[in-house]
Design a protein around this motif. Structure first.
Motif, PDB file in Angstrom:
ATOM      1  N   GLU A 160      60.148 -50.202 -65.408  1.00 20.85           N
ATOM      2  CA  GLU A 160      60.338 -49.050 -66.416  1.00 20.85           C
ATOM      3  C   GLU A 160      58.912 -48.494 -66.770  1.00 20.85           C
ATOM      4  O   GLU A 160      57.836 -49.200 -66.518  1.00 20.85           O
ATOM      5  N   CYS A 161      58.929 -47.247 -67.388  1.00 28.50           N
ATOM      6  CA  CYS A 161      57.787 -46.705 -68.119  1.00 28.50           C
ATOM      7  C   CYS A 161      56.559 -46.702 -67.212  1.00 28.50           C
ATOM      8  O   CYS A 161      55.497 -47.295 -67.567  1.00 28.50           O
ATOM      9  N   PRO A 162      56.502 -46.119 -65.949  1.00 34.74           N
ATOM     10  CA  PRO A 162      55.347 -46.276 -65.101  1.00 34.74           C
ATOM     11  C   PRO A 162      54.416 -45.345 -65.537  1.00 34.74           C
ATOM     12  O   PRO A 162      54.665 -44.359 -66.606  1.00 34.74           O
ATOM     13  N   ASP A 163      52.858 -45.404 -65.790  1.00 32.28           N
ATOM     14  CA  ASP A 163      51.920 -44.740 -66.369  1.00 32.28           C
ATOM     15  C   ASP A 163      50.950 -44.608 -65.308  1.00 32.28           C
ATOM     16  O   ASP A 163      50.578 -45.698 -64.854  1.00 32.28           O
ATOM     17  N   PHE A 164      50.372 -43.598 -64.863  1.00 34.63           N
ATOM     18  CA  PHE A 164      49.350 -43.583 -63.846  1.00 34.63           C
ATOM     19  C   PHE A 164      48.257 -42.917 -64.274  1.00 34.63           C
ATOM     20  O   PHE A 164      48.458 -41.490 -64.744  1.00 34.63           O
ATOM     21  N   PHE A 165      46.980 -43.305 -64.361  1.00 31.76           N
ATOM     22  CA  PHE A 165      45.934 -42.629 -64.844  1.00 31.76           C
ATOM     23  C   PHE A 165      44.658 -43.173 -64.195  1.00 31.76           C
ATOM     24  O   PHE A 165      44.352 -44.056 -63.595  1.00 31.76           O
ATOM     25  N   ALA A 166      43.599 -42.166 -64.238  1.00 35.48           N
ATOM     26  CA  ALA A 166      42.205 -42.424 -63.779  1.00 35.48           C
ATOM     27  C   ALA A 166      41.224 -43.204 -64.939  1.00 35.48           C
ATOM     28  O   ALA A 166      41.335 -42.671 -66.093  1.00 35.48           O
ATOM     29  N   VAL A 167      40.283 -43.916 -64.457  1.00 33.94           N
ATOM     30  CA  VAL A 167      39.182 -44.251 -65.541  1.00 33.94           C
ATOM     31  C   VAL A 167      38.216 -44.443 -64.609  1.00 33.94           C
ATOM     32  O   VAL A 167      37.921 -44.834 -63.520  1.00 33.94           O
ATOM     33  N   LEU A 168      36.824 -44.575 -65.387  1.00 32.81           N
ATOM     34  CA  LEU A 168      35.515 -44.665 -64.877  1.00 32.81           C
ATOM     35  C   LEU A 168      34.961 -46.112 -65.461  1.00 32.81           C
ATOM     36  O   LEU A 168      35.019 -46.392 -66.454  1.00 32.81           O
ATOM     37  N   PRO A 169      34.599 -46.970 -64.286  1.00 31.15           N
ATOM     38  CA  PRO A 169      34.150 -48.050 -64.801  1.00 31.15           C
ATOM     39  C   PRO A 169      33.011 -48.104 -65.784  1.00 31.15           C
ATOM     40  O   PRO A 169      31.919 -47.367 -65.770  1.00 31.15           O
ATOM     41  N   GLY A 170      33.079 -49.001 -66.822  1.00 31.92           N
ATOM     42  CA  GLY A 170      31.828 -49.138 -68.138  1.00 31.92           C
ATOM     43  C   GLY A 170      31.693 -47.946 -68.581  1.00 31.92           C
ATOM     44  O   GLY A 170      30.839 -47.787 -69.713  1.00 31.92           O
ATOM     45  N   LYS A 171      32.585 -46.695 -68.839  1.00 32.92           N
ATOM     46  CA  LYS A 171      32.427 -45.611 -69.666  1.00 32.92           C
ATOM     47  C   LYS A 171      33.838 -45.452 -70.228  1.00 32.92           C
ATOM     48  O   LYS A 171      34.984 -45.521 -69.820  1.00 32.92           O
ATOM     49  N   ASN A 172      33.620 -45.391 -71.789  1.00 33.83           N
ATOM     50  CA  ASN A 172      34.960 -45.108 -72.466  1.00 33.83           C
ATOM     51  C   ASN A 172      35.288 -43.742 -72.556  1.00 33.83           C
ATOM     52  O   ASN A 172      36.310 -43.197 -73.486  1.00 33.83           O
ATOM     53  N   ASN A 173      34.668 -42.867 -71.973  1.00 35.19           N
ATOM     54  CA  ASN A 173      35.247 -41.431 -71.904  1.00 35.19           C
ATOM     55  C   ASN A 173      36.518 -41.453 -71.056  1.00 35.19           C
ATOM     56  O   ASN A 173      36.257 -41.794 -69.852  1.00 35.19           O
ATOM     57  N   GLY A 174      37.595 -40.738 -71.324  1.00 38.99           N
ATOM     58  CA  GLY A 174      38.814 -40.799 -70.500  1.00 38.99           C
ATOM     59  C   GLY A 174      38.703 -39.623 -69.612  1.00 38.99           C
ATOM     60  O   GLY A 174      37.844 -38.817 -69.362  1.00 38.99           O
ATOM     61  N   LEU A 175      39.711 -39.574 -68.538  1.00 34.09           N
ATOM     62  CA  LEU A 175      39.762 -38.612 -67.436  1.00 34.09           C
ATOM     63  C   LEU A 175      41.214 -38.002 -67.769  1.00 34.09           C
ATOM     64  O   LEU A 175      42.130 -38.728 -67.930  1.00 34.09           O
ATOM     65  N   ASP A 176      41.018 -36.606 -67.307  1.00 30.78           N
ATOM     66  CA  ASP A 176      42.635 -36.087 -67.217  1.00 30.78           C
ATOM     67  C   ASP A 176      42.799 -36.100 -65.629  1.00 30.78           C
ATOM     68  O   ASP A 176      42.134 -35.525 -64.802  1.00 30.78           O
ATOM     69  N   LEU A 177      43.918 -36.663 -65.358  1.00 29.57           N
ATOM     70  CA  LEU A 177      44.407 -36.847 -63.948  1.00 29.57           C
ATOM     71  C   LEU A 177      44.386 -35.470 -63.151  1.00 29.57           C
ATOM     72  O   LEU A 177      44.271 -35.743 -62.184  1.00 29.57           O
ATOM     73  N   SER A 178      44.544 -34.446 -63.876  1.00 24.03           N
ATOM     74  CA  SER A 178      44.715 -33.244 -63.077  1.00 24.03           C
ATOM     75  C   SER A 178      43.310 -32.445 -62.679  1.00 24.03           C
ATOM     76  O   SER A 178      43.218 -31.584 -62.188  1.00 24.03           O
ATOM     77  N   ALA A 179      42.165 -33.131 -63.364  1.00 18.73           N
ATOM     78  CA  ALA A 179      40.898 -32.528 -63.568  1.00 18.73           C
ATOM     79  C   ALA A 179      40.502 -32.983 -62.284  1.00 18.73           C
ATOM     80  O   ALA A 179      40.941 -34.150 -61.604  1.00 18.73           O
TER      81      ALA A 179
END
Ligand SMILES: *[C@@H]1O[C@H](CO)[C@@H](O)[C@H](O)[C@H]1NC(C)=O
Ligand SMILES: *[C@@H]1O[C@H](CO)[C@@H](O)[C@H](O)[C@H]1NC(C)=O
Ligand SMILES: *[C@@H]1O[C@H](CO)[C@@H](O)[C@H](O)[C@H]1NC(C)=O
Ligand SMILES: *[C@@H]1O[C@H](CO)[C@@H](O)[C@H](O)[C@H]1NC(C)=O
Ligand SMILES: *[C@@H]1O[C@H](CO)[C@@H](O)[C@H](O)[C@H]1NC(C)=O
Length: 589
Positions: free
Chosen positions: A252-271
Motif C-alpha cells: 500500500e501507499c508506495p512513495d518514491f523519491f530522491a535523496v542526497l547522502p549527508g545533505k538534508n536539503n530535499g530533491l524534487d523528483l521531476s527536477a
C-alpha cells in the motif's frame, strides 16, 4: 492505504444508528513472518455497550487531527502558492472507519491548521464506493492535480484525478472531477482489481513523460506498477513494474523519491537529479512503513535496490512504532522533503466512540539520507519549535547504574525533550546477536529497562504516575558486533496505562552508529498527552507510540532521565520545554 468495506454483513445497520456502537475488527497480520499480507477489512458488528468513559485529556495538543471523528492516511500533501495543504482520509460521520472523504486543511507553518470543507467525496461512478488515498503533483505549468484511488460501481479499484476549480483561490477549496475519470483501470493479466491503489506523486522521466507508481498485487506478488503519460490524463502501463517483490503480496501507499547522502536539503523528483543522489522506495505493509534505498536506473526505468533482503522483517523502517501509510512531498518553500504518517488509536474502539475522535498524524518530519547512504534520517520540522516555552536546561549530570533524575519545571504532559547521553566507556557493551533483528519487539520485551546491561539501558521515563505504577520508557542499549557498535532504541508501553484493554507493545529498532567517533547518543522525544514520538541517534531510529495513562487524566505526571546499565553515562546536555497548544483545525476557513 485504504480499507475496503466488506460486503455489508448487516444491511440494515444504518437504521440502527442511534443505538449502534461500532467497533472495528481487523484481519490480523501484524508484522508476522510467513503471513501473507492481505487487505485490511473492518467489520462493523454491534456492541452491547460503551465500556468506558474516556477523558478529553487524551486529545493531543499539537499533533494534526480534525476537531472530531476518524482519520487515517495523510493524502496529497503539497506546498502551493505559499500554502501547505494536508488532505486526509476522513469519516465526517463518526470515529470509526467508514464514509471516507478527503478532509482538507491548510497552513503556513505545518503546525497551525485551518480546516476547510472536504475536497473529494464519492459522487461519481468511478468513486461511488470509496475515495481513497492518493497524491498531489504540480504539473509543469504550475497546475496542481490530485490522483487518487476510487472504488467504482463494481468495487474495483481505479485511479481518478481532480483539479482545483479556481487556481486563484489561495486555499484551493474546491476540486472538480473531469469527465474522463477513471483514468486508469485495473486491467491486464495477473492484476488483482481489489489490490490496486494509492498512486504516488508524478515525476518526469528523461523522455519528458510523466510517471506514477501504483501499489498493487501482481500475480500474487507485491508491485509498484509504473504508468506513463504525456498529459497526466491518458496513461499507459509500462511493461514492467518500477519494482516488485515476492517477499510480500501487496504494497500500500508506495512513495518514491530522491535523496542526497549527508545533505538534508530535499530533491524534487521531476527536477534534474544531481550526481550522487540515491532513490528511495517506501511501501506500507504488515502495519509498518518500510523502505529500500537504491538507484533509479533511467535506461531500464526501474528502481534497483542496493541490497535485496528476502526476509521482509529485515527491511528498514521509517518508524519502528505506530506509524503507517506515510507520504512525503518536496517543500519548495524551504527546499526540504517532508514526510507525514498516520498513527492510530490503540485504546478500544468503544473508547474511540466515547472520545468522538480517532487517529492523528505524526509531527511532519524532514527526511534525508545519512552520509553513508545506508539509512534515512528524520527530524521534526523546525516549525514545531515555535511552540516551545519555559526552557529547562541541565548539563553534566552523571547517571550511575540505577540513577533516576527527575526533569522538573516543564509540563510533563505536553513537552519536547532533547538529551545528549555521553558514554564514559563503550568497552562494556554486550555482544550483539543478529537474530534479534528478526523480532526487535521481542528483544525489547526481554531486555527491558529493568534488565541491567553493559552499556544501557539508559534514556527517558515519561508520563509516569507518582508511584511509577504507570510509565512509558524510551531507552537505548549499546551492543558490539565485530568492529561496529549497534544501538537499540526501545519504547516500552507495557506499563503505560493501568486501564485494561489497551494495546501496549514494546517497540524497538536497531541502528549502526560510529560510537568511537561520536561518543554520544541523542534522544529527542515529543510528548503530547497520548502521543510519545521519539527520535534516537539524531533521527536514525524513530518510534511513534500512543499511550493512555490514567495519570494523564489526573493531570500529574513526571518525567525522568535514567540509567540502568553498568557503565556510567553522562547527560552532557538536557533541554526540555513545555509545548503550547497549537491551533489545529479549530479555525474554519
Ligand atoms: C453522513 O450522514 C448524513 C446523515 O445521515 C448523510 O446525509 C451523509 O451522506 C453522510 N456522509 C457521508 C460521507 O457518508
Ligand atoms: C477565484 O478566486 C479568487 C480569489 O479568491 C476570486 O477573487 C475569484 O472571484 C474566484 N473566481 C471564481 C470564478 O470563483
Ligand atoms: C522470488 O524472487 C527471487 C528474485 O527476485 C527469485 O530468485 C525467487 O525464485 C522468487 N521466488 C518465488 C517463490 O518465485
Ligand atoms: C492500529 O491499532 C491496533 C491496535 O489497536 C494495531 O493492532 C494496528 O496494527 C494499528 N495500526 C494500523 C495501521 O491499523
Ligand atoms: C532499573 O532497574 C531496576 C532493577 O531492575 C528496576 O526496579 C527499575 O524499575 C529500573 N528502572 C527503570 C526506569 O525501568
Amino acid at each position: 492505504m485504504v480499507m475496503a468495506p466488506l460486503p455489508q454483513p448487516w444491511p440494515h445497520w444504518p437504521f440502527l444508528s442511534l443505538f449502534l456502537i461500532l467497533f472495528s475488527c481487523e484481519s490480523n497480520l501484524h508484522c508476522r513472518n510467513g503471513v501473507e499480507a492481505t487487505q485490511r477489512v473492518f467489520l462493523y458488528p454491534q456492541s452491547p455497550k460503551v465500556s468506558s468513559i474516556v477523558s478529553k485529556a487524551y486529545r493531543t495538543g499539537y499533533h494534526f487531527q480534525p476537531p472530531k471523528n476518524w482519520i487515517n492516511d495523510p493524502n496529497g500533501p503539497m506546498y502551493y502558492n505559499g500554502i501547505y495543504h494536508e488532505f486526509y482520509q476522513y469519516n465526517p460521520n463518526g470515529s470509526v472507519w467508514g464514509n471516507i472523504v478527503w478532509g482538507h486543511s491548510v497552513s503556513t507553518d505545518l503546525i497551525n491548521w485551518i480546516r476547510l470543507e472536504p475536497a473529494i467525496e464519492g459522487t461519481t461512478p468511478s468513486d461511488i464506493n470509496g475515495c481513497w488515498t492518493g497524491s498531489a503533483t504540480i504539473l509543469t505549468d504550475d497546475q496542481p492535480v490530485i490522483i487518487y484511488t476510487g472504488a467504482d460501481t463494481e468495487k474495483r479499484q481505479v485511479q481518478n484525478i481532480v483539479l482545483p476549480k479556481n487556481r486563484s483561490d489561495p486555499y484551493l477549496r474546491e476540486w472538480s472531477k473531469p469527465k474522463n475519470n477513471p483514468l486508469i483501470q485495473p486491467v491486464g493479466p495477473g492484476l488483482n482489481s481489489n489490490q490496486f491503489r494509492d498512486p504516488t506523486t508524478g515525476w518526469i522521466g528523461p523522455d519528458g513523460l510523466w510517471r506514477i507508481a501504483v501499489g498493487s498485487e501482481l500475480n500474487g506478488y507485491s508491485a509498484a506498477l509504473l504508468y506513463k503519460s504525456k498529459d497526466f490524463m491518458q496513461w499507459t502501463r509500462v511493461d514492467h513494474p518500477l519494482y516488485s517483490s515476492n517477499a510480500s503480496n501487496m504494497w500500500e501507499c508506495p512513495d518514491f523519491f530522491a535523496v542526497l547522502p549527508g545533505k538534508n536539503n530535499g530533491l524534487d523528483l521531476s527536477a534534474a537529479i544531481p550526481n550522487g543522489a540515491k532513490h528511495v522506495l517506501k511501501m506500507s505493509l504488515d502495519y509498518c512503513d518500510k523502505y529500500m534505498i537504491g538507484v533509479y536506473d533511467l535506461k531500464r526505468d526501474m528502481f534497483v535496490p542496493d541490497t535485496i533482503l528476502d526476509d521482509r522483517r529485515l527491511w528498514l523502517r521509517i518508524d519502528y512504532g505506530n506509524y503507517y501509510a506515510s507520504k512525503s512531498f518536496f517543500d519548495s518553500n524551504k527546499g526540504r522533503r517532508i514526510i507525514w504518517g498516520w498513527t492510530n488509536e490503540t485504546d478500544s474502539t468503544s473508547d474511540d466512540v466515547a472520545k468522538g475522535w480517532a487517529g492523528i498524524h505524526a509531527i511532519p518530519r524532514t527526511i534525508w539520507l545519512d552520509g553513508d547512504g545506508k539509512r534515512l534520517l528524520q527530524w521534526p520540522v523546525e516549525e514545531v519549535e515555535s511552540l516551545r516555552r519555559n526552557e529547562v536546561n541541565h548539563q553534566g549530570i552523571e547517571l550511575k547504574k540505577g540513577d533516576l533524575f527527575e526533569i522538573k519545571g516543564t509540563d510533563a504532559l505536553q513537552a519536547d525533550v532533547e538529551i545528549d547521553f555521553e558514554l564514559t566507556s563503550i568497552d562494556a557493551a554486550d555482544p550483539f546477536d543478529p537474530s534479534w533483528l528478526l523480532d526487535t519487539e521481542k528483544h525489547c520485551r526481554e531486555a527491558d529497562a529493568s534488565v541491567h546491561g553493559g552499556v544501557g539501558p539508559f534514556g527517558l521515563v515519561v508520563l509516569a504516575s507518582d508511584n511509577m505504577d504507570e510509565h512509558t520508557t524510551v531507552h537505548f542499549r549499546v551492543y558490539k558486533s565485530e568492529q561496529k557498535y549497534i544501538v537499540l532504541l526501545c519504547s516500552d508501553l507495557r506499563r503505560s496505562s493501568l486501564r485494561p484493554g489497551m494495546h501496549t507493545p514494546a517497540y524497538g529498532g536497531f541502528f549502526e552508529y560510529d560510537l568511537e567517533k561520536e561518543k554520544k547518543i541523542s534522544l529527542r522525544t515529543l510528548i503530547d498527552r497520548s502521543a510519545v514520538e521519539s527520535f534516537g541517534g539524531g533521527g536514525r531510529a524513530c518510534i511513534m507510540a500512543r499511550v493512555y495513562p490514567t495519570a494523564t487524566v489526573d493531570g500529574a505526571t513526571h518525567m525522568y532521565a535514567f540509567n540502568n546499565g553498568s557503565s556510567t553515562v553522562k547527560v552532557s546536555q538536557l533541554k526540555a520545554w513545555s509545548m503550547r497548544r497549537a491551533q489545529v483545525n479549530v479555525k474554519k476557513g
